[in-house]
Enzyme design. Structure first.
Site, PDB file in Angstrom:
ATOM      1  N   HIS A   1       0.707  -1.026  -0.040  1.00  0.00           N
ATOM      2  CA  HIS A   1       0.114   0.064   0.177  1.00  0.00           C
ATOM      3  C   HIS A   1       0.800   1.301  -0.007  1.00  0.00           C
ATOM      4  CE1 HIS A   1      -3.623   2.334   0.635  1.00  0.00           C
ATOM      5  NE2 HIS A   1      -2.804   3.124   1.437  1.00  0.00           N
ATOM      6  N   CYS A   2       0.881   1.950  -1.000  1.00  0.00           N
ATOM      7  CA  CYS A   2       1.722   3.239  -1.212  1.00  0.00           C
ATOM      8  C   CYS A   2       0.920   4.370  -0.562  1.00  0.00           C
ATOM      9  CB  CYS A   2       1.836   3.571  -2.710  1.00  0.00           C
ATOM     10  SG  CYS A   2       3.044   4.873  -2.971  1.00  0.00           S
ATOM     11  N   PRO A   3       1.346   5.040   0.607  1.00  0.00           N
ATOM     12  CA  PRO A   3       0.821   5.949   1.247  1.00  0.00           C
ATOM     13  C   PRO A   3       1.008   7.438   0.407  1.00  0.00           C
ATOM     14  CG  PRO A   3       2.996   5.675   1.996  1.00  0.00           C
ATOM     15  CD  PRO A   3       2.967   4.432   1.299  1.00  0.00           C
TER      16      PRO A   3
ATOM     17  N   GLU B   1      -1.821   6.749  -1.878  1.00  0.00           N
ATOM     18  CA  GLU B   1      -3.055   6.651  -1.022  1.00  0.00           C
ATOM     19  C   GLU B   1      -3.789   5.439  -1.907  1.00  0.00           C
ATOM     20  OE1 GLU B   1      -4.975   6.147   2.440  1.00  0.00           O
ATOM     21  OE2 GLU B   1      -3.127   7.420   1.988  1.00  0.00           O
TER      22      GLU B   1
END
EC number: 2.3.1.225
Length: 267
Positions: A125-127, A130
């Site tokens: 999951h790439c912050p 998002e």
């Protein structure tokens, strides 16, 4: 749409990325860099090329961050009874049911607590986006990293061309302080993008995800294996990742590797 929906983390992150991208581009144009010199001399090809690459990287970023990463369908399929779904899975593969969304997870899928969905071929999951990086948007994510790195390195060179150190340092800092801060920011982002691109190209070449690489000891279909069951060699790994060829489910690929490993041990 509710007013608070406009302030969701995804909207804030994407807006921040867009503002930062065009803000840095504006700084490079306003200061005495080679970019501005080309513009003043009427040589518009390189400035327009730079703008085109910046726009391309921004569009790729938005595409990856907004698209479906490969969510597992939570709605029951009317023409696929449970017995037929189970029959499609090779023997020896025990698919697990997600304890959060209660779907039967395909091989290499994982539940993302941020997205609250199970994602096929979950990578991470790439912050900064998002959004999850999964089976559907991973190739675009790698393409985005490559293009973004080109833009960052070019921007880094342009920022350096406009620094022009001179004394006294106080006067230099007042006239070049913003450009120097931009140079430091571009240096950091270039390092991060370069490391991410290198790591993902390595994982793609071996047909491994970030989640599998970090947590192989926790994953049932990997912890008892001595080798990666999905690795089919560099050429086929790249062809499958970027072009979807050869096609086929991960369960079938895992079963084929299981048979090959069993045959080699018998010999």
């Amino acid at each position: 749409m509710a007013p608070w929906a406009l302030l969701s983390p995804g909207v804030l992150v994407r807006t921040g990325h867009t503002v930062l991208t065009w803000g840095i581009t504006l700084v490079l144009f306003l200061h005495d860099t080679e970019l501005r010199q080309w513009e003043e001399q009427g040589e518009l090809l390189l400035p327009l090329t730079f703008l085109f690459l910046v726009l391309g990287s921004l569009l790729l970023y938005l595409a990856v961050s907004l698209m479906d990463p490969g969510y597992v369908n939570t709605q029951p399929q009317p023409q696929e009874p449970k017995e037929e779904q189970t029959a499609m899975v090779p023997q020896g593969i025990a698919l697990r049911r997600c304890r959060y969304c209660l779907v039967l997870q395909p091989l290499r899928a994982r539940h993302c607590r941020d997205c609250r969905r199970c994602v096929r071929r979950y990578d991470h999951h790439c912050p900064w986006m998002e959004n999850c990086v999964g089976e559907r948007n991973h190739p675009l994510f790698v393409a985005y990293l490559a293009l973004q790195l080109v833009v960052l390195l070019w921007g880094l060179y342009l920022a350096w061309s406009g620094l022009q150190f001179f004394q006294p340092w106080g006067l230099w800092l007042r006239s070049r302080g913003l450009l120097f801060a931009t140079f430091l920011l571009l240096s950091f982002f270039s390092l991060v993008a370069g490391l991410l691109l290198a790591s993902h190209l390595y994982l793609v070449a071996s047909n491994t995800t970030t989640w599998e690489f970090i947590s192989s000891h926790r994953i049932a279909y990997l912890r008892q294996r001595t080798s990666n069951p999905f690795n089919r060699g560099l050429t086929r790994n790249l062809a499958h990742f970027f072009c979807g060829w050869p096609s086929g489910s991960w369960e079938t690929l895992w079963a084929e590797e299981e048979v090959e490993e069993g045959s080699s041990q018998a010999v």
